[in-house]
Design a protein around this motif. Sequence first.
Motif, PDB file in Angstrom:
ATOM      1  N   SER A   1      32.491  52.376  45.153  1.00 42.85           N
ATOM      2  CA  SER A   1      32.703  53.818  45.311  1.00 42.85           C
ATOM      3  C   SER A   1      31.646  54.406  46.233  1.00 42.85           C
ATOM      4  CB  SER A   1      32.675  54.508  43.948  1.00 42.85           C
ATOM      5  OG  SER A   1      33.721  54.037  43.117  1.00 42.85           O
ATOM      6  N   THR A   2      30.405  53.936  46.076  1.00 41.75           N
ATOM      7  CA  THR A   2      29.332  54.377  46.971  1.00 41.75           C
ATOM      8  C   THR A   2      29.611  53.928  48.402  1.00 41.75           C
ATOM      9  OG1 THR A   2      27.721  54.250  45.164  1.00 41.75           O
ATOM     10  CG2 THR A   2      26.851  54.274  47.408  1.00 41.75           C
ATOM     11  N   ALA A   3      30.135  52.712  48.553  1.00 40.90           N
ATOM     12  CA  ALA A   3      30.469  52.205  49.883  1.00 40.90           C
ATOM     13  C   ALA A   3      31.540  53.062  50.545  1.00 40.90           C
ATOM     14  CB  ALA A   3      30.931  50.750  49.781  1.00 40.90           C
TER      15      ALA A   3
ATOM     16  N   PHE B   1      29.325  46.939  53.806  1.00 39.59           N
ATOM     17  CA  PHE B   1      29.127  47.719  52.592  1.00 39.59           C
ATOM     18  C   PHE B   1      30.185  47.437  51.531  1.00 39.59           C
ATOM     19  CE2 PHE B   1      26.815  50.423  55.629  1.00 39.59           C
ATOM     20  CZ  PHE B   1      25.621  50.567  54.939  1.00 39.59           C
ATOM     21  N   PHE B   2      31.378  47.025  51.934  1.00 34.07           N
ATOM     22  CA  PHE B   2      32.471  46.922  50.966  1.00 34.07           C
ATOM     23  C   PHE B   2      32.848  45.469  50.668  1.00 34.07           C
ATOM     24  CE2 PHE B   2      36.615  47.179  49.114  1.00 34.07           C
ATOM     25  CZ  PHE B   2      36.615  48.386  48.410  1.00 34.07           C
ATOM     26  N   HIS B   3      33.340  44.750  51.661  1.00 34.65           N
ATOM     27  CA  HIS B   3      33.933  43.435  51.393  1.00 34.65           C
ATOM     28  C   HIS B   3      32.895  42.380  51.035  1.00 34.65           C
ATOM     29  CE1 HIS B   3      38.236  43.958  52.064  1.00 34.65           C
ATOM     30  NE2 HIS B   3      37.901  44.888  52.942  1.00 34.65           N
ATOM     31  N   SER B   4      31.678  42.530  51.496  1.00 32.29           N
ATOM     32  CA  SER B   4      30.643  41.579  51.093  1.00 32.29           C
ATOM     33  C   SER B   4      30.363  41.701  49.601  1.00 32.29           C
ATOM     34  CB  SER B   4      29.365  41.817  51.897  1.00 32.29           C
ATOM     35  OG  SER B   4      28.888  43.139  51.686  1.00 32.29           O
ATOM     36  N   ALA B   5      30.342  42.943  49.095  1.00 26.47           N
ATOM     37  CA  ALA B   5      30.123  43.157  47.659  1.00 26.47           C
ATOM     38  C   ALA B   5      31.340  42.739  46.854  1.00 26.47           C
ATOM     39  CB  ALA B   5      29.797  44.633  47.395  1.00 26.47           C
ATOM     40  N   MET B   6      32.543  43.044  47.355  1.00 21.75           N
ATOM     41  CA  MET B   6      33.767  42.711  46.631  1.00 21.75           C
ATOM     42  C   MET B   6      33.979  41.206  46.542  1.00 21.75           C
ATOM     43  SD  MET B   6      37.735  43.654  47.559  1.00 21.75           S
ATOM     44  CE  MET B   6      37.852  42.215  48.629  1.00 21.75           C
TER      45      MET B   6
ATOM     46  N   ASN C   1      31.166  43.866  32.536  1.00 26.11           N
ATOM     47  CA  ASN C   1      29.964  44.520  33.063  1.00 26.11           C
ATOM     48  C   ASN C   1      29.882  44.387  34.580  1.00 26.11           C
ATOM     49  OD1 ASN C   1      29.075  45.278  30.505  1.00 26.11           O
ATOM     50  ND2 ASN C   1      27.998  43.355  30.178  1.00 26.11           N
ATOM     51  N   HIS C   2      30.272  43.229  35.084  1.00 28.56           N
ATOM     52  CA  HIS C   2      30.223  43.030  36.537  1.00 28.56           C
ATOM     53  C   HIS C   2      31.224  43.949  37.237  1.00 28.56           C
ATOM     54  CE1 HIS C   2      29.687  41.015  40.370  1.00 28.56           C
ATOM     55  NE2 HIS C   2      31.006  40.948  40.469  1.00 28.56           N
ATOM     56  N   ILE C   3      32.421  44.056  36.692  1.00 29.80           N
ATOM     57  CA  ILE C   3      33.434  44.906  37.316  1.00 29.80           C
ATOM     58  C   ILE C   3      33.021  46.374  37.243  1.00 29.80           C
ATOM     59  CG2 ILE C   3      35.816  45.709  37.099  1.00 29.80           C
ATOM     60  CD1 ILE C   3      36.592  42.883  36.300  1.00 29.80           C
ATOM     61  N   ASP C   4      32.422  46.793  36.125  1.00 29.15           N
ATOM     62  CA  ASP C   4      31.957  48.188  36.004  1.00 29.15           C
ATOM     63  C   ASP C   4      30.893  48.502  37.056  1.00 29.15           C
ATOM     64  OD1 ASP C   4      33.658  48.584  33.889  1.00 29.15           O
ATOM     65  OD2 ASP C   4      32.136  48.232  32.342  1.00 29.15           O
ATOM     66  N   SER C   5      29.937  47.590  37.232  1.00 28.47           N
ATOM     67  CA  SER C   5      28.899  47.827  38.246  1.00 28.47           C
ATOM     68  C   SER C   5      29.473  47.733  39.650  1.00 28.47           C
ATOM     69  CB  SER C   5      27.757  46.814  38.075  1.00 28.47           C
ATOM     70  OG  SER C   5      28.216  45.482  38.281  1.00 28.47           O
TER      71      SER C   5
END
Length: 280
Positions: free
Chosen positions: A176-178, A201-206, A166-170
């Motif tokens: 993708s939005t980033a 937008f990207f690496h902080s979330a990843m 579920n975490h990877i799906d979200s």
Amino acid sequence: MKFYGISDKDLTLYQSCLDNRYCRTAMHNDSENSNKVSNWAKVRCGVPQGSVLGPFFFLSYVNDLTKIINKTSAPIMFAGDTGILFAHSTLIDFNKNIHIVFTTLNKWLRANQLSRNFNKTNYVHFTTKRNMTVNLKIGFNNNFITNNSNTKFLGVTMDNTLSWNNHIDSLVKKLSTACSIIRNAKPHVYLIIKNVLLCFFFHSAMSNGIIFWGNLSHTSIIFRIQKKAIRIMEGCGNRVSCTNLFKKLQILPLTSQYMLTLLMFVVKKKFFLLTMKVTI
């Protein structure tokens, strides 16, 4: 405040912020196109919101919560989020510990003039993939907490088998939005701002929670999205190798970021890991 060692001018400052506060409620009636306002009432408890000192007041207000329930559970608090972990080898003692903690918790809430929002409270029973059916009813005064198969804590989605699907799906949707944000912003910003956008937008979330899910096989889709973001930054085609692009932007690939985070965790917790008893 005195209990936590605050005195003299500091105590006077905090008292001036909390004393003699009043509030009222304003309601707008659409049908009559008019406003109705209640009478002013003195605030006798609670923490004022929207102030610089508000977070400090709140943390001071709930600071002793973890100390009264940590004997049979493992409480985790971060800002306004609170989680309580239970673990036991026998089901009877497991239910007993839950009952003890929630009885103590309800007494603490009443003493501090607080109430639990059951609509925002849920529990997850973590099991192995060979699901074990357990009849759990957690609540108070006929108000029961909802059992969910997954929950979100500090931006990380956990399911009851810790598969992290579920975490990877979200995360795929978020990254993708980033990528879209970076693509649309790219023509209008300088290079240094592009790197800030990529990190923000990207690496902080990843990187959030990567120590838990970074070694799973189905994280390959996250790595593909990461390479997509790098190519967008550099204006390269889909078939261009990202090896040199990672070096140029000084960004770690997903696997390397996972290994670095894991090693940093081991170094930080080395004393605990060396003294931990291992039972076979």
